[in-house]
Design a protein around this motif. Structure first.
Motif, mmCIF file in Angstrom:
data_model
loop_
_atom_site.group_PDB
_atom_site.id
_atom_site.type_symbol
_atom_site.label_atom_id
_atom_site.label_comp_id
_atom_site.label_asym_id
_atom_site.label_seq_id
_atom_site.Cartn_x
_atom_site.Cartn_y
_atom_site.Cartn_z
ATOM 1 N N VAL A 23 -7.490 -3.089 8.254
ATOM 2 C CA VAL A 23 -6.252 -2.120 7.691
ATOM 3 C C VAL A 23 -6.601 -0.715 7.722
ATOM 4 O O VAL A 23 -5.504 -0.090 7.970
ATOM 5 N N THR A 80 -1.249 5.647 3.757
ATOM 6 C CA THR A 80 -2.677 5.422 3.508
ATOM 7 C C THR A 80 -3.031 5.845 1.871
ATOM 8 O O THR A 80 -3.703 5.515 1.376
ATOM 9 N N TYR A 125 -6.918 -7.998 1.649
ATOM 10 C CA TYR A 125 -6.836 -8.505 3.209
ATOM 11 C C TYR A 125 -8.107 -8.079 3.795
ATOM 12 O O TYR A 125 -7.962 -7.416 4.636
ATOM 13 N N ILE A 168 -5.983 2.258 1.577
ATOM 14 C CA ILE A 168 -6.693 1.663 2.574
ATOM 15 C C ILE A 168 -7.677 0.528 1.784
ATOM 16 O O ILE A 168 -7.752 -0.581 2.270
ATOM 17 N N TYR A 191 1.237 -5.531 10.845
ATOM 18 C CA TYR A 191 1.606 -4.192 10.936
ATOM 19 C C TYR A 191 3.195 -3.994 11.055
ATOM 20 O O TYR A 191 3.708 -2.936 10.404
ATOM 21 N N LEU A 246 -2.786 0.684 8.928
ATOM 22 C CA LEU A 246 -2.088 1.048 7.756
ATOM 23 C C LEU A 246 -1.265 2.386 8.152
ATOM 24 O O LEU A 246 -2.261 3.350 8.345
ATOM 25 N N GLN A 275 4.669 -4.309 7.191
ATOM 26 C CA GLN A 275 3.802 -3.481 6.346
ATOM 27 C C GLN A 275 4.633 -2.829 5.153
ATOM 28 O O GLN A 275 4.221 -2.661 3.840
ATOM 29 N N ALA A 328 -5.794 -2.292 0.132
ATOM 30 C CA ALA A 328 -5.190 -3.117 0.861
ATOM 31 C C ALA A 328 -6.286 -4.108 1.597
ATOM 32 O O ALA A 328 -6.287 -5.363 1.495
ATOM 33 N N TYR A 329 -7.659 -3.329 1.625
ATOM 34 C CA TYR A 329 -8.845 -4.126 2.059
ATOM 35 C C TYR A 329 -9.152 -5.247 0.980
ATOM 36 O O TYR A 329 -9.747 -6.325 1.434
#
Length: 274
Positions: free
Chosen positions: A197, A204, A192, A185, A28, A201, A31, A188-189
């Motif tokens: 996320v 977004t 990770y 989102i 976080y 995040l 990021q 990123a997922y």
């Protein structure tokens, strides 16, 4: 024996609860550095651009007092020409792509570095760079000898999120998206999957919420071997369009060499001019 059991229990608690919390907190906090890889300027490149494209260097001040640095490149012809606004990727300094103007002769190009990139001041965020994109568009759309009926917005990778939101606010005639995603989102997922996320995040870039309202003629370009923005993310975005875009898939190309395909620039030229 009891002390040993307590120590083992404490280790288990740390592994289950403390380490994941520390990992989430670290992601976080960092990021923005992961999403916005701020590439510095190289004066040699700036000098090259200024030499080959005189009077093209631009500075634009935002309402909150930030100076943005960019380029407006136009051929010497006095006749009205199409105009392209370009928004780059997360590790893109637009100074390095100004020379690509040679691939789109007869078309004017306007591009600025995001906040914090190159010589642009400030710190980037989704909200601010979209606001800046609108300022840039409104500043240059009525530039002399520009065909206001043929304005194209181009975004690549991260910049597709900027380009889509800008297109939802203006009356540009065309939109070109290179390696686009449905949302940051989901992207990123993909990278990770062990992190929440959706909840952490800050930026977004939910492009899939905007494309259904777009009226511009749109072309999407992507490589079928992309591992940064997976084809799944691009296909998900395509499904969200109300007016279906033209789709160009370059076989065997990935995220950082899709523009090396021999049909990349011809496809863009043809789409802009026809």
């Amino acid at each position: 024996m009891a002390n040993a059991q307590f120590s083992i229990l404490r280790i288990i608690v740390i592994l289950i609860f403390v380490i994941p919390i520390l990992l989430i907190a670290t992601v976080y906090y960092f990021q923005d550095a992961l999403l916005f890889y701020k590439v510095p300027s190289e004066m040699a490149i700036i000098r090259y651009n200024k030499h080959h494209y005189p009077n093209s260097e631009q500075f634009l001040k935002t309402p909150d007092g930030i100076n943005l640095h960019g380029w407006f490149v136009k051929d010497k012809s006095t006749k009205k020409t199409p105009l392209v606004f370009y928004f780059g990727g997360n590790a893109s300094n637009v100074e390095f792509i100004v020379s690509d103007k040679k691939y789109i002769p007869g078309i004017a190009a306007c591009t600025f570095n995001y906040r914090g990139y190159g010589l642009s001041e400030g710190e980037p965020s989704e909200k601010k760079i979209v606001e800046d994109a609108l300022l840039i568009y409104n500043t240059y759309k009525n530039h002399p000898n520009i065909d206001s009926n043929n304005i194209t917005i181009i975004g690549r990778s991260l910049g597709t999120g900027v380009a889509i939101q800008l297109a939802s606010k203006v009356k540009a005639s065309k939109l070109i998206l290179v390696s686009p995603y449905d949302s940051m989102i989901n992207t990123a997922y993909d990278h990770y999957p062990f992190l929440p996320v959706k909840w952490i995040l800050k930026n977004t870039f939910e492009s899939n919420k905007y494309v259904g309202q777009l009226t511009q003629k749109t072309m999407i370009i992507y490589g079928d071997q992309d591992t940064v923005v997976s084809p799944e993310r691009t296909l998900s975005l395509i499904k969200a369009f109300k007016n279906k875009p033209k789709v160009v898939v370059f076989k065997g190309r990935h995220h950082n060499n899709v523009f090396d395909d021999e049909q990349y620039w011809p496809s863009i030229n043809d789409f802009i001019l026809n």
